[in-house]
Motif scaffolding. Structure first.
Motif, PDB file in Angstrom:
ATOM      1  N   LEU A 126      -6.786 -18.308  23.827  1.00 32.44           N
ATOM      2  CA  LEU A 126      -6.759 -17.040  24.192  1.00 32.44           C
ATOM      3  C   LEU A 126      -6.162 -16.725  25.521  1.00 32.44           C
ATOM      4  O   LEU A 126      -6.643 -17.633  26.426  1.00 32.44           O
ATOM      5  N   LEU A 127      -5.114 -16.069  25.759  1.00 32.26           N
ATOM      6  CA  LEU A 127      -4.615 -15.758  27.039  1.00 32.26           C
ATOM      7  C   LEU A 127      -5.079 -14.440  27.143  1.00 32.26           C
ATOM      8  O   LEU A 127      -4.802 -13.331  26.588  1.00 32.26           O
ATOM      9  N   LEU A 128      -5.667 -13.945  28.225  1.00 27.27           N
ATOM     10  CA  LEU A 128      -6.020 -12.747  28.925  1.00 27.27           C
ATOM     11  C   LEU A 128      -5.335 -12.488  30.062  1.00 27.27           C
ATOM     12  O   LEU A 128      -4.920 -13.156  30.923  1.00 27.27           O
ATOM     13  N   ILE A 129      -4.703 -10.948  29.876  1.00 28.21           N
ATOM     14  CA  ILE A 129      -3.608 -10.732  30.812  1.00 28.21           C
ATOM     15  C   ILE A 129      -4.357  -9.400  31.397  1.00 28.21           C
ATOM     16  O   ILE A 129      -4.409  -8.392  30.676  1.00 28.21           O
ATOM     17  N   SER A 135      -4.213  -7.762  21.156  1.00 23.28           N
ATOM     18  CA  SER A 135      -4.923  -6.335  21.351  1.00 23.28           C
ATOM     19  C   SER A 135      -4.904  -6.000  22.688  1.00 23.28           C
ATOM     20  O   SER A 135      -4.687  -6.601  23.790  1.00 23.28           O
ATOM     21  N   VAL A 136      -4.614  -4.731  22.795  1.00 21.20           N
ATOM     22  CA  VAL A 136      -4.854  -3.967  24.200  1.00 21.20           C
ATOM     23  C   VAL A 136      -5.633  -2.950  24.427  1.00 21.20           C
ATOM     24  O   VAL A 136      -6.178  -2.294  23.559  1.00 21.20           O
ATOM     25  N   HIS A 137      -6.149  -2.933  25.812  1.00 22.55           N
ATOM     26  CA  HIS A 137      -7.528  -2.233  25.995  1.00 22.55           C
ATOM     27  C   HIS A 137      -7.313  -1.588  27.433  1.00 22.55           C
ATOM     28  O   HIS A 137      -6.418  -2.132  28.285  1.00 22.55           O
ATOM     29  N   ARG A 138      -7.886  -0.523  27.812  1.00 19.42           N
ATOM     30  CA  ARG A 138      -7.500   0.335  28.786  1.00 19.42           C
ATOM     31  C   ARG A 138      -9.084   0.480  29.575  1.00 19.42           C
ATOM     32  O   ARG A 138      -9.889   0.791  28.899  1.00 19.42           O
ATOM     33  N   VAL A 193      -5.107  -2.346  32.712  1.00 18.51           N
ATOM     34  CA  VAL A 193      -4.580  -2.571  31.268  1.00 18.51           C
ATOM     35  C   VAL A 193      -5.157  -4.196  31.097  1.00 18.51           C
ATOM     36  O   VAL A 193      -5.030  -5.153  31.707  1.00 18.51           O
ATOM     37  N   LEU A 194      -5.761  -4.318  30.017  1.00 18.82           N
ATOM     38  CA  LEU A 194      -6.377  -5.724  29.648  1.00 18.82           C
ATOM     39  C   LEU A 194      -5.761  -6.118  28.277  1.00 18.82           C
ATOM     40  O   LEU A 194      -5.556  -5.434  27.281  1.00 18.82           O
ATOM     41  N   VAL A 195      -4.896  -7.186  28.219  1.00 17.39           N
ATOM     42  CA  VAL A 195      -3.970  -7.658  26.928  1.00 17.39           C
ATOM     43  C   VAL A 195      -4.789  -8.845  26.607  1.00 17.39           C
ATOM     44  O   VAL A 195      -4.906  -9.865  27.446  1.00 17.39           O
TER      45      VAL A 195
END
Length: 87
Positions: free
Chosen positions: A3-6, A36-39, A47-49
């Motif tokens: 998992l890559l968290l950006i 998945s994309v999260h705000r 933003v968290l990708v």
């Protein structure tokens, strides 16, 4: 599976999202298995990708792609993105 968290701040989420969607089909980004994309609640330009890869090496290589850096600049990413890798 890796998992890559950006995590990054963007100037304008809607403008960022247009660029994100436009590059998601590029062959160079083909190693991404799931995403998945999260705000952030209360701060929608934070933003968290989440990107899933078959291996940590693939995920790490993704973070160094010139195409990724160029897309982030076009999308209005502010400052340096935060990358974290998990197995």
């Amino acid at each position: 599976m890796a998992l890559l968290l950006i995590l990054h701040r963007v100037a304008d989420y809607e403008a960022w999202r247009k660029v994100y969607d436009s590059v998601s089909d590029m062959p160079v980004f083909g190693g991404i298995r799931r995403e998945s994309v999260h705000r952030m609640v209360g701060d929608p330009n934070n933003v968290l990708v989440l990107h899933y890869f078959d291996s940590v090496d693939e995920a790490r290589a993704f973070t160094t792609l010139p195409e990724l850096k160029e897309a982030m600049q076009r999308a209005g990413v502010q400052g340096e993105p935060r990358f974290e890798l998990y197995e």
